[in-house]
Design a protein around this motif. Structure first.
Motif, short mmCIF file in Angstrom:
data_model
loop_
_atom_site.label_atom_id
_atom_site.label_comp_id
_atom_site.label_asym_id
_atom_site.label_seq_id
_atom_site.Cartn_x
_atom_site.Cartn_y
_atom_site.Cartn_z
N THR A 11 39.76 32.73 45.90
CA THR A 11 39.86 34.13 45.50
C THR A 11 38.49 34.77 45.44
N LYS A 20 50.07 38.46 50.34
CA LYS A 20 51.24 39.08 49.68
C LYS A 20 52.50 38.29 50.01
N GLU A 45 50.58 35.35 46.57
CA GLU A 45 49.29 35.15 45.93
C GLU A 45 48.74 36.45 45.36
N LEU A 46 49.27 37.57 45.82
CA LEU A 46 48.90 38.89 45.32
C LEU A 46 50.16 39.69 45.07
N SER A 47 50.15 40.46 44.02
CA SER A 47 51.32 41.30 43.72
C SER A 47 50.98 42.79 43.75
N GLY A 48 49.68 43.10 43.81
CA GLY A 48 49.27 44.51 43.77
C GLY A 48 49.16 45.13 45.15
N HIS A 82 44.28 46.49 41.04
CA HIS A 82 44.58 45.39 40.10
C HIS A 82 45.70 44.50 40.67
N GLN A 83 45.45 43.19 40.67
CA GLN A 83 46.38 42.19 41.21
C GLN A 83 46.58 42.33 42.71
N ARG A 111 35.39 41.09 35.51
CA ARG A 111 36.67 41.80 35.66
C ARG A 111 36.82 42.93 34.66
N SER A 168 40.36 44.93 35.47
CA SER A 168 41.02 44.92 36.77
C SER A 168 40.71 43.59 37.45
N ASP A 169 41.75 42.87 37.81
CA ASP A 169 41.60 41.58 38.47
C ASP A 169 42.04 41.75 39.93
N PHE A 170 41.09 41.78 40.83
CA PHE A 170 41.39 42.06 42.23
C PHE A 170 40.60 41.10 43.11
#
Length: 531
Positions: free
Chosen positions: A208, A233, A237-240, A282-283, A309, A322-324
């Motif tokens: 990541t 996605k 692994e990513l939802s945002g 985020h995410q 973050r 924010s976790d990106f």
């Protein structure tokens, strides 16, 4: 056969039983010794002896009755909370690290019928990673609860995927599909590019950390970033969201607000709160293209956001989170900009964990043909299928792969070229006449590009500090560099006279130093990365 050693937890409920009635109950650990064709030579039984010592000793005695050949070793395993993943994994990891495995002389089995679900998961992970060099052992009760001499059924699971050819091929196909997705389905032929895509797919699935994509404008950095987001996605692994911004468009006071947001009343005109791009990602995945254009303040804030973050919106006194995942793109030499003091070295170090150079179209001549087919397919998706006649296709490819084709805009130039020909093609057929007209158009466009003041784009206000003599000379040098395929070729042409008089010994180094006087590099002025 090698002696079999079983490692497993005592089942504090399943293995418990007292009196004669305990033999009417199926107890998985005792059942290990109730199979004529399955002999356990040693059982390494993990148990909290302070709380379940009596149960463990009863199981030890009962196993001695049904399987006298089985040695039972009790390992005192205390866990304050057997449902805590970190504690459970730590205890089992320490056990595996300290155990004297001898795979040459013994076979090992990990019993996963007993223990909490957390214990079973940890045993699986340690076995799959080969820290426990074993196969998994699963017991199932008999159909009727009354057991007698029946120990139920046994299943062995070997997690060594290299032994499963069909599974291995399936995983390879899925991996290849993922890499094809990153290439937009184009059957690229350039070996270096394909290897780079393989590495990006691996990094994208395992890390990541930020990814830095370098390369000239039009090389496909934005498209690759979006494809990687789609891949992550699909893997959950990513939802945002995918959030993209060209940092060259962020100027002045609005840059901080665009990236980090602002609170109501932060400045004149801030009538409401603004989330900002970092919080919007985020995410998800944030793609900062042309990151080398960020100002010093924005660079400092971005570094803090990457490390913690957390950051402060403009005008705010309360940090937000924010976790990106970050992908950064640049056509600049960031290392040079760091040396010049125009880019933070600590931010560059943070971005440079994974860096990849996307070659321009002129460096991937063998990929022009499959990309041409890709553009034809894209055009057909809009309802208009267009094809080349044979002679027209051959003529276009000859030009496209020749030294005359500079492809300043890289794949953008190729896509625009195909769009023009497809639009003008009579009856959906690109003819020689259409191709010839397009080749003349490309020559005119590239000549005009060479005359465009790219120095203003590269040097900004610093250009005005140069004498007109230096500006004219530098423009002519840049024009020649953009026509040449390598730094050495450009040097030979620029210093041919002095070389013939033996006054020049290293033309490439001489050209590199000349460009360096103006803060430029061969990669920047030529759009290529070869010397």
């Amino acid at each position: 056969m090698k002696p079999q050693v079983v490692i497993g937890f005592l089942g504090t409920q399943l293995d418990a039983g007292q009196g004669a009635g305990r033999w009417e109950k199926w107890r998985p650990t005792v059942a290990l010794g109730m199979h004529e064709d399955f002999l356990v030579h040693r059982l390494e039984l993990l148990v909290d002896l302070r709380r379940y010592g009596d149960v463990a000793r009863q199981v030890q005695q009962d196993l001695a009755q049904v399987s006298p050949e089985t040695e039972v070793r009790l390992h005192d395993t205390y866990l304050a909370d057997p449902w805590d993943f970190e504690s459970m994994y730590g205890v089992l990891h320490d056990f595996a690290k300290g155990y004297a495995f001898d795979t040459e002389r013994e076979d090992y089995l990990v019993h996963i019928t007993t223990g909490t679900h957390v214990a079973q998961i940890c045993l699986f992970l340690l076995t799959e990673s080969r820290r426990l060099p074993a196969r998994l052992l699963q017991l199932s009760p008999p159909r009727k609860q009354h057991v007698g001499a029946n120990g139920g059924s046994i299943s062995l699971i070997d997690l060594d995927l290299s032994r499963y050819d069909r599974l291995a091929r399936r995983f390879e196909r899925e991996q290849e599909d993922d890499r094809t997705h990153l290439k937009s389905g184009i059957a690229t032929r350039n070996a270096a590019f394909n290897r780079m895509i393989e590495q990006i797919e691996i990094v994208g699935s395992r890390s990541t950390a930020p990814i830095l994509l370098m390369g000239p404008t039009g090389a496909g950095k934005s498209q690759l970033a979006r494809r990687l987001f789609e891949l992550k996605k699909a893997r959950h692994e990513l939802s945002g969201r995918f959030v993209e911004v060209n940092c060259a468009t962020l100027r002045g006071d609005g840059a901080m607000s665009a990236l980090f947001g602002h609170v109501k009343g932060a400045y004149t005109g801030a009538v409401g709160e603004r989330a900002g791009l970092l919080r919007s990602a985020h995410q998800g995945l944030l793609f900062l293209d042309e990151i080398g254009e960020l100002g010093a303040d924005e660079q400092a804030m971005l570094l803090r956001a990457l490390e913690d973050r957390r950051f402060l919106p403009v005008g705010g006194d309360k940090e937000v989170e924010s976790d990106f995942q970050l992908i950064a793109g640049t056509n600049r030499d960031l290392g040079r900009r760091v040396a010049e003091g125009r880019f933070r070295d600590d931010l560059y170090a943070r971005l440079n964990i994974w860096s990849f150079h996307l070659p321009g179209l002129a460096e991937r001549l063998e990929d022009i043909e499959p990309n041409l087919d890709y553009e034809l397919d894209r055009h057909a998706q809009h309802g208009h299928r267009v094809t080349f006649n044979r002679e027209a296709r051959e003529r276009y490819l000859r030009f496209a792969q020749s030294a005359e084709a500079t492809w300043h805009g890289n794949f953008r130039d190729l896509g625009a070229s195909l769009t023009r020909m497809a639009t003008l093609a009579p009856a959906g057929r690109i003819t020689v006449d259409v191709v010839d007209e397009e080749l003349q158009r490309l020559r005119r466009l590239w000549r005009r590009d060479e005359q465009t003041d790219v120095l203003r784009e590269w040097l900004g206000a610093e250009l005005d500090a140069l004498d007109l003599f230096d500006q004219l000379q530098l423009r002519e040098v840049v024009r020649l560099c953009r026509r040449c395929r390598s730094l050495s070729e450009a040097g030979r042409q620029l210093f041919a006279a002095s070389r013939s008089k033996r006054t020049s010994t290293n033309d490439a180094d001489r050209l590199r130093k000349y460009l360096g006087r103006f803060g430029l590099s061969w990669e920047t002025v030529s759009g290529r990365n070869d010397a």
